[in-house]
Design a protein around this motif. Structure first.
Motif, PDB file in Angstrom:
ATOM      1  N   ILE A   1      -4.674  -5.715  -3.005  1.00  0.00           N
ATOM      2  CA  ILE A   1      -4.004  -6.985  -2.715  1.00  0.00           C
ATOM      3  C   ILE A   1      -2.792  -6.762  -1.818  1.00  0.00           C
ATOM      4  CG2 ILE A   1      -2.628  -8.812  -3.800  1.00  0.00           C
ATOM      5  CD1 ILE A   1      -4.633  -8.704  -6.151  1.00  0.00           C
ATOM      6  N   PHE A   2      -2.003  -5.733  -2.098  1.00  0.00           N
ATOM      7  CA  PHE A   2      -0.832  -5.445  -1.263  1.00  0.00           C
ATOM      8  C   PHE A   2      -1.215  -5.253   0.195  1.00  0.00           C
ATOM      9  CE2 PHE A   2       1.700  -3.567  -5.023  1.00  0.00           C
ATOM     10  CZ  PHE A   2       2.471  -4.705  -5.128  1.00  0.00           C
ATOM     11  N   ASN A   3      -2.366  -4.646   0.432  1.00  0.00           N
ATOM     12  CA  ASN A   3      -2.757  -4.276   1.782  1.00  0.00           C
ATOM     13  C   ASN A   3      -3.713  -5.271   2.442  1.00  0.00           C
ATOM     14  OD1 ASN A   3      -1.558  -1.445   2.402  1.00  0.00           O
ATOM     15  ND2 ASN A   3      -2.304  -1.291   0.292  1.00  0.00           N
ATOM     16  N   ASP A   4      -3.828  -6.467   1.869  1.00  0.00           N
ATOM     17  CA  ASP A   4      -4.719  -7.486   2.424  1.00  0.00           C
ATOM     18  C   ASP A   4      -3.994  -8.828   2.518  1.00  0.00           C
ATOM     19  OD1 ASP A   4      -6.847  -8.966   3.324  1.00  0.00           O
ATOM     20  OD2 ASP A   4      -8.057  -8.785   1.495  1.00  0.00           O
ATOM     21  N   PRO A   5      -2.943  -8.900   3.362  1.00  0.00           N
ATOM     22  CA  PRO A   5      -2.180 -10.158   3.443  1.00  0.00           C
ATOM     23  C   PRO A   5      -2.978 -11.313   4.033  1.00  0.00           C
ATOM     24  CG  PRO A   5      -1.444  -8.616   5.121  1.00  0.00           C
ATOM     25  CD  PRO A   5      -2.374  -7.853   4.224  1.00  0.00           C
ATOM     26  N   ASP A   6      -4.077 -11.028   4.727  1.00  0.00           N
ATOM     27  CA  ASP A   6      -4.893 -12.123   5.258  1.00  0.00           C
ATOM     28  C   ASP A   6      -5.520 -12.936   4.131  1.00  0.00           C
ATOM     29  OD1 ASP A   6      -4.339 -11.464   7.866  1.00  0.00           O
ATOM     30  OD2 ASP A   6      -6.113 -10.209   8.119  1.00  0.00           O
ATOM     31  N   HIS A   7      -6.005 -12.259   3.095  1.00  0.00           N
ATOM     32  CA  HIS A   7      -6.603 -12.964   1.952  1.00  0.00           C
ATOM     33  C   HIS A   7      -5.582 -13.269   0.857  1.00  0.00           C
ATOM     34  CE1 HIS A   7     -10.348 -11.194   3.717  1.00  0.00           C
ATOM     35  NE2 HIS A   7     -10.804 -12.387   3.397  1.00  0.00           N
ATOM     36  N   PHE A   8      -4.497 -12.484   0.830  1.00  0.00           N
ATOM     37  CA  PHE A   8      -3.479 -12.669  -0.208  1.00  0.00           C
ATOM     38  C   PHE A   8      -2.109 -12.827   0.448  1.00  0.00           C
ATOM     39  CE2 PHE A   8      -6.941 -10.388  -2.222  1.00  0.00           C
ATOM     40  CZ  PHE A   8      -7.121 -11.115  -3.391  1.00  0.00           C
TER      41      PHE A   8
ATOM     42  N   PHE B   1       7.974   4.368 -13.120  1.00  0.00           N
ATOM     43  CA  PHE B   1       6.600   4.277 -13.597  1.00  0.00           C
ATOM     44  C   PHE B   1       6.492   3.395 -14.837  1.00  0.00           C
ATOM     45  CE2 PHE B   1       5.007   7.758 -10.955  1.00  0.00           C
ATOM     46  CZ  PHE B   1       3.678   7.387 -10.802  1.00  0.00           C
ATOM     47  N   ASN B   2       7.292   3.674 -15.849  1.00  0.00           N
ATOM     48  CA  ASN B   2       7.063   3.075 -17.168  1.00  0.00           C
ATOM     49  C   ASN B   2       7.868   1.816 -17.451  1.00  0.00           C
ATOM     50  OD1 ASN B   2       5.199   5.060 -17.934  1.00  0.00           O
ATOM     51  ND2 ASN B   2       6.835   6.453 -18.583  1.00  0.00           N
ATOM     52  N   ASP B   3       9.060   1.703 -16.914  1.00  0.00           N
ATOM     53  CA  ASP B   3       9.902   0.530 -17.151  1.00  0.00           C
ATOM     54  C   ASP B   3      10.584   0.103 -15.865  1.00  0.00           C
ATOM     55  OD1 ASP B   3       9.779  -0.591 -19.750  1.00  0.00           O
ATOM     56  OD2 ASP B   3      10.727   1.207 -20.558  1.00  0.00           O
ATOM     57  N   PRO B   4       9.820  -0.227 -14.806  1.00  0.00           N
ATOM     58  CA  PRO B   4      10.457  -0.607 -13.534  1.00  0.00           C
ATOM     59  C   PRO B   4      11.339  -1.828 -13.713  1.00  0.00           C
ATOM     60  CG  PRO B   4       8.118  -1.189 -13.530  1.00  0.00           C
ATOM     61  CD  PRO B   4       8.350  -0.351 -14.744  1.00  0.00           C
ATOM     62  N   PRO B   5      12.431  -1.894 -12.971  1.00  0.00           N
ATOM     63  CA  PRO B   5      13.415  -2.970 -13.186  1.00  0.00           C
ATOM     64  C   PRO B   5      12.871  -4.363 -12.941  1.00  0.00           C
ATOM     65  CG  PRO B   5      13.932  -1.702 -11.216  1.00  0.00           C
ATOM     66  CD  PRO B   5      12.877  -0.946 -11.933  1.00  0.00           C
ATOM     67  N   MET B   6      11.939  -4.508 -12.011  1.00  0.00           N
ATOM     68  CA  MET B   6      11.233  -5.771 -11.842  1.00  0.00           C
ATOM     69  C   MET B   6       9.792  -5.505 -12.258  1.00  0.00           C
ATOM     70  SD  MET B   6      13.717  -7.559 -11.031  1.00  0.00           S
ATOM     71  CE  MET B   6      12.805  -9.093 -10.946  1.00  0.00           C
ATOM     72  N   ALA B   7       9.437  -5.953 -13.448  1.00  0.00           N
ATOM     73  CA  ALA B   7       8.143  -5.594 -14.037  1.00  0.00           C
ATOM     74  C   ALA B   7       6.991  -6.380 -13.434  1.00  0.00           C
ATOM     75  CB  ALA B   7       8.193  -5.811 -15.555  1.00  0.00           C
ATOM     76  N   ASN B   8       7.198  -7.658 -13.167  1.00  0.00           N
ATOM     77  CA  ASN B   8       6.145  -8.540 -12.635  1.00  0.00           C
ATOM     78  C   ASN B   8       6.783  -9.404 -11.557  1.00  0.00           C
ATOM     79  OD1 ASN B   8       4.334  -7.855 -15.000  1.00  0.00           O
ATOM     80  ND2 ASN B   8       5.961  -8.924 -16.087  1.00  0.00           N
ATOM     81  N   PHE B   9       6.558  -9.040 -10.292  1.00  0.00           N
ATOM     82  CA  PHE B   9       7.389  -9.739  -9.317  1.00  0.00           C
ATOM     83  C   PHE B   9       6.754 -10.001  -7.964  1.00  0.00           C
ATOM     84  CE2 PHE B   9      11.208 -10.193  -6.551  1.00  0.00           C
ATOM     85  CZ  PHE B   9      11.688 -11.340  -7.164  1.00  0.00           C
ATOM     86  N   CYS B  10       5.718  -9.337  -7.570  1.00  0.00           N
ATOM     87  CA  CYS B  10       5.163  -9.507  -6.229  1.00  0.00           C
ATOM     88  C   CYS B  10       4.141 -10.633  -6.247  1.00  0.00           C
ATOM     89  CB  CYS B  10       4.536  -8.199  -5.751  1.00  0.00           C
ATOM     90  SG  CYS B  10       5.733  -6.862  -5.626  1.00  0.00           S
ATOM     91  N   PHE B  11       4.452 -11.758  -5.571  1.00  0.00           N
ATOM     92  CA  PHE B  11       3.629 -12.961  -5.622  1.00  0.00           C
ATOM     93  C   PHE B  11       2.790 -13.100  -4.357  1.00  0.00           C
ATOM     94  CE2 PHE B  11       7.956 -14.114  -7.286  1.00  0.00           C
ATOM     95  CZ  PHE B  11       7.654 -13.935  -8.627  1.00  0.00           C
ATOM     96  N   THR B  12       1.526 -13.471  -4.530  1.00  0.00           N
ATOM     97  CA  THR B  12       0.701 -13.890  -3.404  1.00  0.00           C
ATOM     98  C   THR B  12      -0.038 -15.161  -3.799  1.00  0.00           C
ATOM     99  OG1 THR B  12      -1.254 -12.591  -4.051  1.00  0.00           O
ATOM    100  CG2 THR B  12       0.382 -11.498  -2.650  1.00  0.00           C
ATOM    101  N   PHE B  13      -0.555 -15.867  -2.783  1.00  0.00           N
ATOM    102  CA  PHE B  13      -1.172 -17.171  -2.993  1.00  0.00           C
ATOM    103  C   PHE B  13      -2.423 -17.255  -2.115  1.00  0.00           C
ATOM    104  CE2 PHE B  13       3.307 -17.290  -3.754  1.00  0.00           C
ATOM    105  CZ  PHE B  13       3.477 -18.068  -4.876  1.00  0.00           C
TER     106      PHE B  13
ATOM    107  N   PRO C   1       2.595  -4.278   3.690  1.00  0.00           N
ATOM    108  CA  PRO C   1       3.619  -4.710   4.659  1.00  0.00           C
ATOM    109  C   PRO C   1       4.885  -5.258   4.013  1.00  0.00           C
ATOM    110  CG  PRO C   1       1.758  -6.241   4.632  1.00  0.00           C
ATOM    111  CD  PRO C   1       1.341  -5.046   3.843  1.00  0.00           C
ATOM    112  N   HIS C   2       4.824  -5.617   2.726  1.00  0.00           N
ATOM    113  CA  HIS C   2       5.999  -6.162   2.052  1.00  0.00           C
ATOM    114  C   HIS C   2       6.717  -5.124   1.189  1.00  0.00           C
ATOM    115  CE1 HIS C   2       5.572 -10.468   3.080  1.00  0.00           C
ATOM    116  NE2 HIS C   2       4.275 -10.209   3.102  1.00  0.00           N
TER     117      HIS C   2
END
Length: 413
Positions: A72-79, A290-302, A351-352
């Protein structure tokens, strides 16, 4: 009740993301208390994609599979990252809207707009002198340590991690303290989801004041460099790029410092190794990322249209949220060797990917080393089980981190 009580029975064939059944509320206190158990339960029930709510009545799909996230990170055309169609149906007082809505910044755009914004940010950050930044961290850290070293106890969030990240970021951005205080308060409200709409307004108004100040009094700082970049950003665009840096520079960096200190102070084997020098602070940072990243759920795509991925249909124009914490602990990449391992997704990907990761490492490492060098006998002030986590769908953050230590004389500045 635990977060597992929100999960239905065995899944039938088809997409869990379009189910009318219960969704896992990421904003619930039960989730904040034990997110890793929730991730394991989701993975067992749903595989790589799980149906969640990021706020009451706001559905989303949570990505908990590492390789699915990389795709998903590497497919900004679809995400794509643009949420404008999604947010049309979201009430203005929705607590997560200020963090997720479209803005003219690199995080919420793709293609040429994203490139234009990102080039300005990368150029501004690229001229930050790492040696000068080392000195800045030390100049901030030592007086903070001296403010409580005689007391024998402290809350490392309120008395150290927050004021340190606040002051260092202000120095990097060239922001006066009074303006920065309002910006930080607004950003905190957005992350907490409490008074988020007012907080977002306060953030943008304060940073507009900063930009206007820099037009009159430019400096050797990131804000001035973004303003002077050949991209020739408009005033609202400049304000939004600086706001993005505030979002990345206070809450996540503070949490990275605090979560790493928690690891050192609560994990006996790791902590003793780190404190006696046989493991580096950088190793602790990698473990936390790895185990407790400061932003646990944060990268949004639509997604622009319904898309089939991992055997599940994702609906068009509905948020797909990457769980950086769950993906990093996906058993398919399981490893016992985290020291020196940079394969985590804590800074996103594609890219983000975060352009300030090296600066974040430097500031966090220096902040921790300054503290442990100054107070080498520091210990946790309460049983580890008594530490509590702030609620919220996106961050992984303690409410406080109390410590004790032998009262010590002030450090030499």
């Amino acid at each position: 009740m635990t977060i597992s009580d929100h999960l239905p029975g065995p899944a039938s064939h088809g997409s869990p993301t379009t189910t009318d059944g219960p969704r896992i509320p990421l904003y619930a206190p039960e989730f904040a208390d034990d997110p890793h158990s929730a991730y394991r339960a989701m993975r067992k029930q749903y595989g790589a994609l799980a149906p969640v709510e990021v706020a009451p009545g706001v559905p989303a799909t949570l990505v908990i599979g590492y390789y699915t996230a990389v795709r998903i990170f590497n497919d900004p055309d679809h995400f794509p990252a643009d949420p404008r169609i999604w947010q049309r149906d979201i009430p203005s007082d929705c607590p997560v809207l200020p963090l997720m809505q479209w803005r003219p910044n690199a995080r919420r755009n793709d293609g040429s707009a994203h490139a234009r914004y990102r080039h300005a940010i990368v150029a501004g950050l690229g001229e930050v002198d790492p040696y000068r930044l080392h000195e800045t961290v030390a100049q901030v850290a030592v007086p903070l340590i001296n403010s409580f070293c005689r007391d024998g106890s402290a809350d490392l969030i309120r008395q150290y991690a927050f004021p340190l990240t606040f002051a260092v970021l202000n120095a990097v951005l060239g922001c006066p303290t009074e303006i920065a205080q309002r910006a930080a308060a607004g950003m905190a409200a957005m992350f907490e989801g409490v008074g988020a709409e007012v907080g977002a307004k306060e953030l943008m108004e304060s940073l507009l004041e900063l930009v206007e100040l820099k037009r009159v009094e430019p400096g050797d700082d990131v804000t001035t460099r973004i303003m002077r970049h050949p991209s020739e950003l408009t005033e609202p665009e400049i304000v939004n790029q600086v706001a993005t840096l505030y979002g990345a520079g206070i809450e996540p960096l503070q949490n990275l410092i605090v979560n790493s200190l928690r690891l050192m102070l609560t994990d006996e084997q790791f902590g003793d190794s780190a404190l006696d020098g046989s493991m580096s602070t950088r190793d602790a940072l990698d473990e936390v990322l790895f185990n407790d990243p400061p932003m646990a759920n944060f990268c949004f795509t639509f997604p622009r249209q319904p898309i089939l991925i991992e055997g599940a249909w994702l609906p068009a124009h509905q948020p797909v949220v990457v769980s950086l914490a769950a993906c990093n602990t996906d058993p398919v990449i399981g490893t016992n060797q985290l020291a020196g391992n940079r394969a985590h997704l804590a800074f996103g990907g594609g890219p983000h990917v975060c352009p300030a990761s090296s600066l974040a490492y430097l500031i966090a490492q220096d902040a921790i080393d300054q503290l442990l060098d100054g107070l080498p006998e520091i210990r946790l002030g309460v049983p580890a089980a008594d530490l509590t986590w702030r609620t919220g769908a996106f961050h992984r953050a303690l409410t406080d981190l109390p410590v004790v230590f032998p009262p010590s004389p002030p450090l030499s500045v």
